[in-house]
Design an enzyme around this catalytic site. Structure first.
Site, short mmCIF file in Angstrom:
data_model
loop_
_atom_site.label_atom_id
_atom_site.label_comp_id
_atom_site.label_asym_id
_atom_site.label_seq_id
_atom_site.Cartn_x
_atom_site.Cartn_y
_atom_site.Cartn_z
N HIS A 253 0.96 -1.23 0.03
CA HIS A 253 0.15 -0.06 0.02
C HIS A 253 0.73 1.36 0.02
O HIS A 253 0.57 2.18 -0.75
CB HIS A 253 -0.96 0.06 1.21
CG HIS A 253 -1.91 1.07 0.92
ND1 HIS A 253 -3.09 1.00 0.06
CD2 HIS A 253 -2.14 2.32 1.30
CE1 HIS A 253 -3.76 1.90 0.19
NE2 HIS A 253 -3.18 2.94 0.96
N TYR B 128 1.57 5.39 -2.66
CA TYR B 128 2.02 6.83 -2.53
C TYR B 128 3.37 6.92 -2.98
O TYR B 128 3.75 8.09 -3.12
CB TYR B 128 1.85 7.13 -0.74
CG TYR B 128 0.32 6.85 -0.23
CD1 TYR B 128 -0.67 7.49 -0.67
CD2 TYR B 128 0.29 5.65 0.56
CE1 TYR B 128 -1.86 7.47 -0.27
CE2 TYR B 128 -1.05 5.42 0.67
CZ TYR B 128 -2.21 6.20 0.27
OH TYR B 128 -3.41 6.06 0.86
N HIS C 244 -9.99 0.68 -9.67
CA HIS C 244 -9.41 1.45 -8.73
C HIS C 244 -8.00 1.79 -9.06
O HIS C 244 -7.52 3.27 -9.24
CB HIS C 244 -9.60 1.01 -7.18
CG HIS C 244 -9.01 1.72 -6.41
ND1 HIS C 244 -9.11 3.18 -5.94
CD2 HIS C 244 -7.75 1.62 -5.66
CE1 HIS C 244 -8.31 3.48 -5.01
NE2 HIS C 244 -7.39 2.70 -4.73
N PHE C 245 -7.05 0.88 -9.17
CA PHE C 245 -5.77 1.45 -9.25
C PHE C 245 -5.31 1.91 -10.48
O PHE C 245 -4.14 2.11 -10.79
CB PHE C 245 -4.86 0.23 -8.59
CG PHE C 245 -4.89 -1.11 -9.20
CD1 PHE C 245 -4.46 -1.34 -10.45
CD2 PHE C 245 -4.98 -2.10 -8.35
CE1 PHE C 245 -4.25 -2.32 -11.17
CE2 PHE C 245 -4.90 -3.44 -8.99
CZ PHE C 245 -4.49 -3.70 -10.49
N HIS C 246 -6.23 1.52 -11.66
CA HIS C 246 -5.95 2.17 -12.78
C HIS C 246 -6.36 3.61 -12.87
O HIS C 246 -5.57 4.54 -13.61
CB HIS C 246 -6.92 1.56 -14.12
CG HIS C 246 -6.10 0.42 -14.75
ND1 HIS C 246 -6.25 -0.86 -13.98
CD2 HIS C 246 -5.31 0.21 -15.56
CE1 HIS C 246 -5.42 -1.99 -14.62
NE2 HIS C 246 -4.88 -1.14 -15.82
N ARG D 239 -11.18 -10.54 -10.57
CA ARG D 239 -9.90 -10.03 -11.41
C ARG D 239 -9.09 -11.20 -11.62
O ARG D 239 -9.41 -12.45 -11.19
CB ARG D 239 -9.38 -9.11 -10.54
CG ARG D 239 -8.96 -9.68 -9.10
CD ARG D 239 -8.29 -8.62 -8.22
NE ARG D 239 -7.16 -8.17 -8.50
CZ ARG D 239 -6.23 -7.52 -7.94
NH1 ARG D 239 -6.43 -7.29 -6.68
NH2 ARG D 239 -5.08 -7.08 -8.37
N ARG D 240 -7.99 -11.04 -12.28
CA ARG D 240 -6.92 -11.96 -12.58
C ARG D 240 -7.35 -13.18 -13.02
O ARG D 240 -6.93 -14.35 -12.87
CB ARG D 240 -6.39 -12.16 -11.03
CG ARG D 240 -5.66 -11.28 -10.45
CD ARG D 240 -5.16 -11.56 -9.03
NE ARG D 240 -4.26 -10.49 -8.48
CZ ARG D 240 -3.89 -10.48 -7.09
NH1 ARG D 240 -4.32 -11.36 -6.34
NH2 ARG D 240 -2.94 -9.68 -6.66
#
Length: 584
Positions: free
Chosen positions: A253, A257, A404-406, A467-468
């Site tokens: 995580h 950042y 989300h992480f895209h 996913r995956r």
């Protein structure tokens, strides 16, 4: 680059040199620091090459899993998925950040890197590590090569890769540590000549980010070096999957950042200038980066809500810590938008919202950063769902998560770096940006593609689509869409992924054209100066610059969040309960 825009009028002293004909020209970064500019070019070149390969893998995945077009066997899907994740989320980001920070620290301090040997050392270490890891992944596509690494981006046990993959990952991380040492040595030299001065803002951002990186990447380094490399070599027969997974998410995580803070650096320092104004508040920027240093690492358990071996109390603490991270993000939203509005007002804008239309949206360096910020706001909202201990179960391990992480690494970081490259590459090459019309369109194509793909992924996650998975179409299971239909969502993902690939190609064409076709022009340079903030560093407490204090508090928070859980995990042995390897 003489564009005639108001933001090209510097508000701080800029260094000039007098030419033989008596005219004065502005010194670009490449003029002042030619060796540092060369390092920046190498880092960005490797980052963009990795981005190109990763983007190709990404569009193949998007078309394959939606069953729009399949031209690889599904067994190879996982090789491409691993390659896409590693090249995009680790290689593209790490090299891109290294190039950006090498520029920012050098420009901000006005001091060249102190050791050419050290610079070459970390650059070669990262490059060799990348070649080893990426080569092992790609070897999985060739039957005759006895090496593979189909272990996905997270690469934790019991999936096992070839030892070269783990060795390459370790070298990439260790090389990045060397880069940080390079920048801290620059700061030490600057401090010796400026004992009482406040740390320049960009350098402050670089160092706080790297202190967080040192603290957080230690987890994955221990996992790889102590456990996964010996395990892959057969030196130990088993590893504890829970322990290695926890060490990964201790890093997994904060790495978000690590991606975002370089984007923040550009949003805080370059975007206000491109808007035609100045940063609203230097003190708020420093507070934001200190908060990220303190709060980024003790939150990893919110990725492990479904792991039965971790007590719920530890997960609750992680959820609480994660929610605290909303504060620096909201501070950034306020400060950056206020800075943009100040720039618009400087242009003569009126009205409560009409000032938005006066901003230089036709300039790709501005539009890319601004659109990335909008996307990051959307990613923040979906991130709150991920962080919630109860509601997370609704979307855990579904396609919501890559949606989300895209928005975070895939747009907030990637699009910001692309936009920053439009402004920075001419400064480190001495060449005019080529194909500027193509560059002006590119951020909007990326934005539209991401809106389509991420929106469909989020809705697909609510429908329970996993996913995956190479072929998420099952005869025994049907998915019920909350809004729209499953077929419509698949089409959106395919179209969005294709648009993203096209936008990536557009960016690479501009970069390659600038590097190859652009001609050096000593009389025409980009104004790389950054104006002083409206509220400067002297208006903030000096304690904000006490990096030793903030690092000590960050370490204490990590010990509080992870000390007891890790002690519980290793109480019955470092390698027990263990798992035999599953070939990846």
């Amino acid at each position: 680059m003489a564009t005639g825009h108001p933001e090209d009028t510097t508000q701080e002293e800029v260094e000039f040199v007098e030419s033989e004909d008596g005219t004065r020209r502005r010194l670009a970064f490449i003029d002042r620091f030619p060796e540092a500019a060369r390092t920046v070019r190498i880092c960005l070149g490797i980052a963009f090459a990795s981005f190109g390969v990763g983007a190709l893998f990404g569009v193949i995945q998007a078309l394959h899993r939606t069953d729009v077009f399949r031209f690889i066997p599904s067994s190879d899907y996982y090789t491409l998925l691993t390659g896409h994740g590693v090249l995009m989320a680790l290689v593209f980001t790490t090299f891109g950040i290294a190039g950006l920070f090498h520029w920012a620290n050098t420009r901000s301090l006005g001091v060249a890197p102190t050791s050419a040997r050290l610079t070459q050392g970390w650059l070669w270490t990262m490059t060799i590590g990348t070649l080893l890891a990426a080569g092992t992944i790609l070897a999985g596509l060739v039957d005759g090569i006895p090496a593979s690494a189909d272990v996905l981006y997270t690469f934790y046990a019991p999936l096992k890769a070839h030892p070269l993959f783990y060795i390459g990952a370790a070298l990439l991380i260790v090389g990045s540590w060397g880069a940080g040492l390079d920048w801290f040595l620059q700061y030490r030299e600057w401090r010796s000549e400026n004992p009482d001065a406040r740390i320049p803002l960009q350098s402050f951002m670089v160092m706080t980010t790297w202190l967080m990186w040192y603290l957080s990447s230690l987890g994955v380094a221990i996992s790889v070096v102590v456990f996964l490399i010996p395990w892959s070599l057969g030196l130990i027969g088993q590893v504890d999957p829970l322990l290695t997974r926890t060490l990964f998410w201790y890093f997994g995580h904060p790495v978000v950042y690590f991606w975002l803070l370089p984007a923040y650096l550009l949003w805080y320092t370059v975007l206000p200038k491109l808007s035609g104004g100045r940063l609203f508040s230097d003190p708020l920027a420093r507070v934001t980066f200190v908060l990220f240093l303190l709060l980024s690492t003790p939150v990893g358990f919110h990725h492990q809500y479904t792991d039965p071996g971790i007590a719920s109390g530890y997960k609750f603490v992680a959820m609480t810590n994660t929610m605290f991270l909303l504060l620096p993000s909201l501070l950034t939203l306020f400060t950056v938008v206020a800075s943009m509005e100040h720039g618009a007002r400087q242009r003569g804008a009126k009205g409560y919202l009409s000032w938005l239309t006066t901003l230089p949206w036709e300039r790709p360096e501005f539009s890319g950063m601004a659109l990335a910020g909008i996307m990051f706001a959307a990613g923040g909202f979906s991130g709150m769902i991920n962080a919630g201990m109860d509601i997370n179960y609704l979307i855990h391990n579904t396609i919501w998560v890559p949606g989300h992480f895209h928005l975070t690494v895939g747009t907030a970081f990637a699009l910001t770096l692309m936009a920053g490259a439009y402004w920075l590459v001419p400064q480190v090459t001495g060449k005019r940006l080529q194909f500027r019309g193509l560059a002006a369109v590119q951020p909007f194509v990326w934005f539209i593609g991401m809106v389509l793909m991420s929106n469909a992924m989020h809705r697909g996650g609510l429908a329970g689509i996993p996913r995956r998975t190479a072929e998420p179409q099952y005869d025994q299971v049907s998915f019920s869409a909350v809004v729209g239909s499953v077929s419509e969502m698949r089409l959106q993902i395919a179209i969005g992924g294709t648009l993203l690939f096209i936008a990536g190609l557009m960016f690479l064409i501009v970069m390659l054209g600038t590097w190859v076709l652009g001609k050096k022009n000593s009389a025409l340079r980009v104004n790389g100066s950054i104006p002083e903030p409206l509220s400067g560093a002297t208006e903030s407490p000096v304690v904000l610059d006490n990096l030793k204090l903030w690092t000590a508090i960050a370490v204490a928070l990590v010990l509080l969040a992870y000390g007891l859980p890790l002690a519980d995990m290793i109480a019955d042995g470092l390698l027990w309960p263990g798992s035999a390897p599953v070939p990846g």
